[in-house]
Design a protein around this motif. Structure first.
Motif, short mmCIF file in Angstrom:
data_model
loop_
_atom_site.label_atom_id
_atom_site.label_comp_id
_atom_site.label_asym_id
_atom_site.label_seq_id
_atom_site.Cartn_x
_atom_site.Cartn_y
_atom_site.Cartn_z
N PRO A 85 -6.39 -8.40 5.98
CA PRO A 85 -6.34 -6.74 6.75
C PRO A 85 -7.05 -7.63 8.13
O PRO A 85 -8.07 -7.95 8.10
N TYR A 122 -4.30 -2.68 6.16
CA TYR A 122 -3.84 -1.99 5.16
C TYR A 122 -4.92 -2.38 3.84
O TYR A 122 -5.41 -3.37 3.73
N ASP A 123 -5.19 -1.37 2.82
CA ASP A 123 -6.05 -2.04 1.73
C ASP A 123 -5.46 -3.24 0.89
O ASP A 123 -4.19 -3.34 0.23
N GLU A 174 0.74 -1.24 -0.22
CA GLU A 174 -0.04 0.09 -0.01
C GLU A 174 1.43 1.38 -0.41
O GLU A 174 1.01 2.29 -0.38
#
Length: 238
Positions: free
Chosen positions: A107, A174-175, A88
């Protein structure tokens, strides 16, 4: 020629990559083997405050200060937990990502979430009883668990460093999209495999990643440095 950033696992330091680094640099590649804060020659910086974000910052700062692009990032063991936040933060600087016998968290998960429950409980107990509640002390049993060759155990054992429990309990936020966008390989060790990695390996298979195997124990970088280097060259070459 390729640019590699090779990241060590728990209780290790950049020193553990030396046999692999020598082989890659001899072939003309540019190779960086940073030691994460509190590990290896940076052990004097070990504090209870060191966590996942500390080590993510170590690596994002390295890539920025060295202005590295088209990087083949290789994460061993614990360092796999850093993958999502790194993708990311600096995904545009990465050419590929390799999980070398590494943990893969989704995530919101921490490393202990993907360990077998009895292993996670054992680490928490070890930290309480032997690590002042906040770190895991290096112990001879790890040398056996990680498959360190007999003729290297003294050398490696002397260099293992206490590891912050927080790095195992901090959740990775996180994405997932930047990680999914990267060419990614998972290298599984098979002689013997490590039960703690079964969940991570299964996720890599289900995600359709490039899957490779190396016939040695968990510390492939020390047990089979020549084969490890050759495999990383093949991955970087596409």
């Amino acid at each position: 020629m390729a640019t590699f950033v090779l990241v060590h696992g728990a209780m290790h330091g950049g020193w553990c990559w030396s046999p692999v680094r020598r082989r890659l640099t001899a072939a003309g590649h540019e190779v960086f083997t940073p030691s994460l804060t509190g590990q290896g020659e940076r052990r004097d910086a070990l504090t209870p405050e060191i966590g996942l974000s500390t080590h993510v910052r170590d690596l994002t700062e390295l890539l920025w200060f060295e202005d590295l692009t088209d990087v083949h990032l290789v994460l061993h063991s614990y360092a796999g937990v850093l993958a999502g936040p790194l993708a990311e933060a600096v995904g545009e600087r990465l050419a590929s990502l390799t999980f070398l016998a590494a943990f893969l968290v989704e995530p919101g998960e921490c490393l202990l979430d993907v360990e077998p429950p009895e292993v996670a409980a054992g680490y928490r107990q070890m930290a309480r009883e032997l690590g002042e509640g906040w770190y895991l002390p290096p112990a001879p049993a790890f040398l056996e668990q990680w498959g360190i060759p007999d003729d290297r155990r003294s050398h490696v054992g002397e260099r293992l460093t206490a590891f912050p429990l927080r790095c195992q309990t901090d959740a990775a936020h996180y994405d997932p999209a930047p990680l999914s966008a990267l060419p990614t390989t998972y290298i599984r060790h098979t002689q013997p495999p490590l039960e703690s990695l079964d969940r991570s390996y299964g996720r890599a298979v289900r995600a359709g990643w490039d899957i490779r195997e190396i016939a040695c124990g968990h510390d492939a970088i020390l047990a089979e440095p020549e084969r490890t280097a050759a495999m990383l060259e093949l991955i970087a070459g596409g």
